[in-house]
Design a protein around this motif. Structure first.
Motif, PDB file in Angstrom:
ATOM      1  N   VAL A 205     -48.567 -20.861   6.324  1.00 10.30           N
ATOM      2  CA  VAL A 205     -48.552 -22.309   6.461  1.00 10.30           C
ATOM      3  C   VAL A 205     -49.056 -22.902   5.151  1.00 10.30           C
ATOM      4  CG1 VAL A 205     -49.504 -24.296   7.675  1.00 10.30           C
ATOM      5  CG2 VAL A 205     -48.906 -22.238   8.952  1.00 10.30           C
ATOM      6  N   PHE A 206     -48.318 -23.852   4.598  1.00  9.42           N
ATOM      7  CA  PHE A 206     -48.734 -24.480   3.351  1.00  9.42           C
ATOM      8  C   PHE A 206     -48.332 -25.955   3.366  1.00  9.42           C
ATOM      9  CE2 PHE A 206     -44.482 -22.891   2.696  1.00  9.42           C
ATOM     10  CZ  PHE A 206     -43.846 -23.862   1.947  1.00  9.42           C
ATOM     11  N   ARG A 207     -48.869 -26.685   2.402  1.00  8.16           N
ATOM     12  CA  ARG A 207     -48.600 -28.116   2.317  1.00  8.16           C
ATOM     13  C   ARG A 207     -47.597 -28.421   1.207  1.00  8.16           C
ATOM     14  NH1 ARG A 207     -51.719 -31.674   5.053  1.00  8.16           N
ATOM     15  NH2 ARG A 207     -53.611 -30.893   6.057  1.00  8.16           N
ATOM     16  N   LEU A 208     -46.740 -29.385   1.471  1.00  3.06           N
ATOM     17  CA  LEU A 208     -45.850 -29.956   0.466  1.00  3.06           C
ATOM     18  C   LEU A 208     -46.052 -31.463   0.547  1.00  3.06           C
ATOM     19  CD1 LEU A 208     -43.696 -29.309  -1.656  1.00  3.06           C
ATOM     20  CD2 LEU A 208     -41.972 -29.630   0.119  1.00  3.06           C
ATOM     21  N   GLY A 209     -46.940 -31.968  -0.324  1.00  6.22           N
ATOM     22  CA  GLY A 209     -47.348 -33.360  -0.194  1.00  6.22           C
ATOM     23  C   GLY A 209     -48.169 -33.533   1.074  1.00  6.22           C
ATOM     24  N   ASP A 210     -47.743 -34.477   1.920  1.00  6.83           N
ATOM     25  CA  ASP A 210     -48.453 -34.716   3.180  1.00  6.83           C
ATOM     26  C   ASP A 210     -47.906 -33.879   4.331  1.00  6.83           C
ATOM     27  OD1 ASP A 210     -50.058 -36.608   1.972  1.00  6.83           O
ATOM     28  OD2 ASP A 210     -48.657 -38.258   2.397  1.00  6.83           O
ATOM     29  N   ASN A 211     -46.893 -33.089   4.062  1.00  5.94           N
ATOM     30  CA  ASN A 211     -46.252 -32.324   5.128  1.00  5.94           C
ATOM     31  C   ASN A 211     -46.739 -30.884   5.148  1.00  5.94           C
ATOM     32  OD1 ASN A 211     -44.487 -34.522   5.866  1.00  5.94           O
ATOM     33  ND2 ASN A 211     -43.346 -34.072   3.990  1.00  5.94           N
ATOM     34  N   ARG A 212     -46.927 -30.356   6.345  1.00  4.46           N
ATOM     35  CA  ARG A 212     -47.255 -28.944   6.503  1.00  4.46           C
ATOM     36  C   ARG A 212     -45.977 -28.177   6.849  1.00  4.46           C
ATOM     37  NH1 ARG A 212     -52.002 -27.755  10.474  1.00  4.46           N
ATOM     38  NH2 ARG A 212     -50.790 -29.112  11.835  1.00  4.46           N
TER      39      ARG A 212
ATOM     40  N   PRO B 188     -40.588 -27.530   9.098  1.00  3.33           N
ATOM     41  CA  PRO B 188     -41.783 -28.394   9.220  1.00  3.33           C
ATOM     42  C   PRO B 188     -42.667 -27.888  10.343  1.00  3.33           C
ATOM     43  CG  PRO B 188     -39.761 -29.691   9.155  1.00  3.33           C
ATOM     44  CD  PRO B 188     -39.349 -28.274   9.345  1.00  3.33           C
ATOM     45  N   LEU B 189     -43.963 -27.988  10.141  1.00  2.00           N
ATOM     46  CA  LEU B 189     -44.918 -27.600  11.175  1.00  2.00           C
ATOM     47  C   LEU B 189     -45.474 -28.877  11.784  1.00  2.00           C
ATOM     48  CD1 LEU B 189     -46.346 -25.135  12.457  1.00  2.00           C
ATOM     49  CD2 LEU B 189     -48.184 -25.496  10.828  1.00  2.00           C
ATOM     50  N   HIS B 190     -45.093 -29.154  13.011  1.00  2.28           N
ATOM     51  CA  HIS B 190     -45.482 -30.404  13.657  1.00  2.28           C
ATOM     52  C   HIS B 190     -46.854 -30.241  14.314  1.00  2.28           C
ATOM     53  CE1 HIS B 190     -41.501 -31.973  12.928  1.00  2.28           C
ATOM     54  NE2 HIS B 190     -40.979 -30.892  13.490  1.00  2.28           N
ATOM     55  N   ARG B 191     -47.707 -31.224  14.104  1.00  3.53           N
ATOM     56  CA  ARG B 191     -49.012 -31.204  14.738  1.00  3.53           C
ATOM     57  C   ARG B 191     -48.874 -31.401  16.239  1.00  3.53           C
ATOM     58  NH1 ARG B 191     -49.968 -34.148  10.012  1.00  3.53           N
ATOM     59  NH2 ARG B 191     -51.580 -33.273   8.648  1.00  3.53           N
ATOM     60  N   SER B 192     -49.678 -30.669  16.982  1.00  2.00           N
ATOM     61  CA  SER B 192     -49.669 -30.858  18.429  1.00  2.00           C
ATOM     62  C   SER B 192     -50.446 -32.125  18.765  1.00  2.00           C
ATOM     63  CB  SER B 192     -50.322 -29.655  19.106  1.00  2.00           C
ATOM     64  OG  SER B 192     -51.641 -29.486  18.658  1.00  2.00           O
TER      65      SER B 192
END
Length: 347
Positions: free
Chosen positions: A273-280, A342-346
């Motif tokens: 899991v990593f970040r690209l700007g504000d997106n995980r 994209p990894l969506h927050r629960s």
């Protein structure tokens, strides 16, 4: 923390160089692979890090335990070439191409200087007879006001295969302690001059073919997150202990994803899991389960037969959008897959 304008310029220049190096390497690899696949239809093309391969037989630094007194280490890491391309087909000897890649955000003159530097790197490795090794060098110019331009140099060499067919790539690679240097013949018939570099003599072709195959398999195992399996393919000089030792959770990866399905096949591998700007983002890297079983069981010959048999099929759609996964999936002809979503927050 607030950076001064001078510090900002230094940081900006550093990241610009970093980007040019990474993009230059990427564009060079893609172009080199395309050239070799077009030139040798029906063959697989594997990329092997040069440092890792050479460490099976040579001490590349004074810290290496095989370093001989008075030998002196070879030139620093920045002066060594990037990789080898192995062009292979099951049951046949390999063809090997030393290659080097550079990138810049400057003028064509910068590309010319980079190609000159890369020429020295690739010429420091001779495979087989003196001065008969095919090699390639690439410099990518990333000018924001012009199209991306890739400059290339090639020495065709003799196109001579590495050696006789191994017949048993499954056999372990024995570590060697070769003295670095290339004997350059005197055109006037005098004694040869020993110059810095690496020379894989013709009689060592079968050994080096196994080195390349096993190093590629170690890379494939590491791509799935299995350091223990990767270490089984490496010699002590290649860093076997680093793969088999404990790895911190921040830097290590573990083969912990099983049964993920792509292209109708179950895969095994690891996820990050990593970040690209504000997106995980969630990234999965792995290979089909049945191929990993061959890698784990050290069945190199059978693995190569399997991937070669499906080479055409796997090359047809190298990138797809997988609705079930929820993102793009890239497949390499060796069976490895990189999938991102994209990894969506629960909530």
């Amino acid at each position: 923390m607030v950076l001064s304008s001078a510090s900002q310029r230094v940081a900006s220049a550093y990241y610009k160089r970093l980007r040019s190096d990474e993009l230059g390497t990427g564009f060079g690899i893609v172009l080199a692979e395309h050239i070799l696949r077009e030139r040798y239809p029906g063959h697989m093309v594997s990329l092997i890090p040069a440092d890792t391969a050479l460490q099976a037989g040579w001490a590349l630094s004074a810290d290496d335990g095989r370093h001989r007194k008075g030998q002196g280490s070879l030139s620093g890491r920045k002066q060594r070439l990037a990789c080898f391309f192995e062009v292979w087909k099951p049951g046949e000897p390999s063809r090997v191409f030393p290659a080097d890649f550079r990138g810049n955000h400057s003028t064509p003159a910068s590309a010319h200087r980079q190609l000159a530097d890369s020429s020295a790197r690739v010429e420091a490795v001779h495979i087989g007879p003196w001065n008969r090794t095919p090699c390639m060098a690439f410099s990518t110019a990333l000018d924001t006001e012009r199209p991306i331009t890739v400059y290339a140099l090639e020495a065709s060499g003799s196109d001579r295969p590495l050696g006789p067919p191994s017949g048993n790539l499954d056999r372990r690679v024995e570590s060697r302690n070769e003295f670095p240097g290339i004997d350059r013949p005197d055109p006037r018939g005098g004694p040869a001059e020993n110059v810095p570099g690496f020379h894989i003599e013709p009689e060592n072709g079968e050994w080096f073919q196994r080195v390349l195959a096993h190093t590629a398999m170690a890379g494939l195992a590491a791509f799935t997150g299995d350091g223990e399996v990767a270490s089984g393919y490496l010699t002590e000089g290649q860093g076997k202990k680093y793969f088999s030792a404990f790895a911190h959770s921040v830097t290590g990866s573990i083969r912990n994803v099983h049964g993920e399905e792509f292209f109708g096949l179950p895969f095994t591998g690891t996820d990050h899991v990593f970040r690209l700007g504000d997106n995980r983002l969630d990234a999965f890297s792995g290979i089909p389960k049945y191929l990993f079983d061959l890698v784990e069981e050290r069945k190199v010959e059978q693995y190569r037969r399997e991937v070669h048999a499906r080479m055409a099929e796997w090359s047809e759609k190298p990138v797809i959008w997988d609705e079930r996964w929820g993102g793009p999936v890239s497949r390499h002809p060796d069976g490895s897959v990189l999938a991102i979503r994209p990894l969506h927050r629960s909530t």
